[in-house]
Structures are given as C-alpha cells and as structure tokens.
Design an enzyme around this catalytic site. Structure first.
Site, PDB file in Angstrom:
ATOM      1  CG  HIS A   1      33.442 -50.660 -24.997  1.00 45.87           C
ATOM      2  ND1 HIS A   1      34.519 -50.844 -25.826  1.00 45.87           N
ATOM      3  CD2 HIS A   1      32.349 -50.948 -25.745  1.00 45.87           C
ATOM      4  CE1 HIS A   1      34.110 -51.217 -27.016  1.00 45.87           C
ATOM      5  NE2 HIS A   1      32.790 -51.294 -26.997  1.00 45.87           N
TER       6      HIS A   1
ATOM      7  CB  SER B   1      32.614 -53.389 -28.994  1.00 46.22           C
ATOM      8  OG  SER B   1      32.325 -52.169 -29.614  1.00 46.22           O
TER       9      SER B   1
ATOM     10  CG  ASP C   1      37.826 -50.896 -24.954  1.00 45.43           C
ATOM     11  OD1 ASP C   1      37.204 -51.508 -24.071  1.00 45.43           O
ATOM     12  OD2 ASP C   1      37.310 -50.545 -26.032  1.00 45.43           O
TER      13      ASP C   1
END
Length: 342
Positions: free
Chosen positions: A85, A238, A134
């Site tokens: 992402h 992230s 992810d």
C-alpha cells in the site's frame, strides 16, 4: 643497501585483528563475501524511544517526491521489502527514492546513502488497506555497499514460526500520536512489542467492533502490541520492519501493515507475516534465500488477553470515538498516552 624493514609477530597479529574489525564494520567478511543477515553491532536496548545510530541497520526510509512516506527493510545489497500500500498505482516509480543508513531524517550524515528505484513488485492479491498481500519488493538502481550502518535482515523460511509472547521490535520515523509528527531532527524510533496469536488478535478486534467495518485477521497477518493500548504504531511508517530475535539473529517476522487507530485498547498492530510469502519472494527474486528459523521457544497461551481483559465490552463504541480503520502505521512509543492527557 638499506636494511629491509618488516613487522614482528606481535605487530602482524595486531594488524590482522584491526583488518578483521574493519571488515566486520564495513559489512564484508574476511573471505570477501557480503555481510551475513540479521547481525547488529550495537547492543540491543529494550523498551521504546530513540534508537542508537546503527542499531537497526536494515531500516530504510522510502521517500516520494522527497518526502518520507514509508519504511522498509534491506534484505540484500539490491533489494528492499516494504508494504504494497506504500506504492499506489497512480504514483510514478521515478519519484521514489530509498534512503539507507539514516538515523535522523533531518540531519545530514556521511553514513547515509540515497538510491533511486529500478523496479517495484507488489503482490497480485493486494487490493486495499487491510487486505491480504500487503507486501512489496523494491530493487535499487545500483547495489549498496554494506557498512556498520547498512546491513540486511534475514528473511524467514516458509515454515518459520515465531512464538506468542516473543518480544520483537518495530522501528520507524512515523507520527508519535494521531496527526502529531515526530519532531525535528526526527531520530529513528523503536518500540518493543510482544507477539499475539491470530486467534486472540481476532478476538480483540471483535470488541466494540462496528458491523459495517469488519476486522479480518488473515492467515498472512501477524499481530503484536499491548492490549491496554498506549504503545503502538501510527501514521507514517507502513512497510517498516517488525524485527524478531531468535538465537542472536534478527528476522523480518512482519511488515507494518494496518491498524485500528493508534494505541487504542484492544487494537494491537497488524503486520504482514513475511514467512507466508517465502515462495513468492523466491519466485521473483531467486537470489534471495530465506533462512530457517530455529524453534527454541514454545508459544505461550494468550487467550486470557481477550476473554478476561477489563477493557472488554460487547457494547458498540460511540460514533464520535470510533477509530479509523486500516490506518497506515508508524510509532507512538507510549507518547500517545501523554498526548491524550493534554
């Protein structure tokens, strides 16, 4: 004729030791091969707060148009692992750069190098924040030279298992509270977090759950954090590493993926379980060899963390307090609780 000048035995030994130390610090072994993965020179410091320079030498900063957007982990001299992402389809590959060896993002250091990105590979199953798959691989435009500040972390093999309760470390330069950025010079932050079983994590995420926004802990996910909240990850990092030690070697057990608010009770951080993608990694990057993780510690039962926790409630959460789902993560390191008090 001038006499030949040589080194005595003691001097030769001293020179040899110095050379070996230099090779170790540069990330090259005495046989000329690259540094072994998962090794650090700095001693481990438990708890949370600012890390020491070189303490997490595989941590990288991924920037887009010059701005830090995600973390990542160096796994070889050419490849970095991050979260899918972090790379929206509408973003141009040419605008990404990878900063390695950094400690303070706002301070210049001779130990820091910046590489452009030659290739980005995201998993085909990834759809949106909170979905499976992810994970992403980034190929650097040129090989990086290892040093005491730039070293790879080990990738776990497909059968790797990390026991519940194992204390791992999540690192990054993310926000210290919701919408509160890390202050200049933005030193790398670290937080020690215990692993939580998938079953207990699912149970926790069902507490005060909103039916319209279900939480699903997939088979390719790993949870870590504190049931009481206050210490967690938040916006900005992230893709960064969840590093777990096994017999003195550090493994990339997880990749910072998503969470439900920052440091909220009953909402541990959720990470991509790297070992589930060992075959995918080998398919795309055959030169990378995941490492077998020694099974020296048994998992501790942790069902009590959900079933008997005092925060447990079956009532729906008030709408004004309802957390945002699938938030990209960065570190709060306990500062969240201080921020809330003010």
């Amino acid at each position: 004729m001038a006499p030949r000048v040589g080194l005595g035995l003691g001097q030769l030994e001293a020179v040899t030791i110095l050379l070996l130390l230099g090779l170790l610090q540069s990330g090259i072994r005495a046989d000329g091969t690259e540094a072994s993965c998962g090794a650090v020179i700095q001693p481990r410091i438990t708890g949370g707060g600012s890390a020491k320079p070189g303490q997490w030498p595989w941590q990288v900063s991924i920037t887009y148009d010059g701005n830090h957007v995600c973390g990542g982990s160096l796994v070889s001299n050419k490849w970095v692992v991050s979260a899918a992402h972090c790379f929206p389809r509408e973003h141009s590959r040419e605008a990404y750069e990878v900063k390695l060896g950094a400690h303070q993002l706002d301070s210049y250091s001779n130990d820091t190098v910046v590489h452009t990105v030659a290739q980005i590979i995201t998993h085909s199953s990834y759809r949106e924040e909170g979905s499976q798959g992810d994970i992403a691989f980034i190929r650097l435009s040129s090989p990086v030279t290892f040093s005491r500040y730039i070293r790879p972390i080990c990738l776990p093999a497909a059968n790797a298992s990390f026991p519940n309760g194992l204390h791992c470390t999540v690192t990054g330069w993310g926000h210290v509270a919701p919408s509160v950025s890390l202050q200049t010079p933005r030193p790398l932050q670290q937080l020690e977090v215990p692993l939580i079983s998938r079953e207990t994590c699912s149970c926790l995420y069902n507490i005060n759950a909103v039916p319209e926004e279900p939480h699903t802990i997939q088979q390719d996910m790993l949870c870590a954090g504190y049931v009481k909240g206050g210490k967690d990850a938040c916006q900005g990092d992230s893709g960064g590493p969840l590093s777990c030690p096994m017999e003195g070697i550090w493994y990339l057990a997880g990749i910072v993926s998503w969470g439900d608010a920052c440091g909220a009770p009953n909402r541990p951080g959720v990470y991509t379980l790297t070992s589930t993608y060992a075959s995918w990694i080998h398919h795309h990057v055959a030169e990378l060899q995941p490492r077998v993780v020694p099974q020296t510690q048994e998992s501790q039962p942790d069902g009590h963390l959900c079933n008997h926790h005092p925060v447990f409630s079956s009532a729906a959460a008030p709408k004004l307090l309802r957390p945002v789902l699938f938030l990209p993560l960065g570190l709060t390191l306990g500062l969240l609780s201080l921020w809330l008090e003010h």
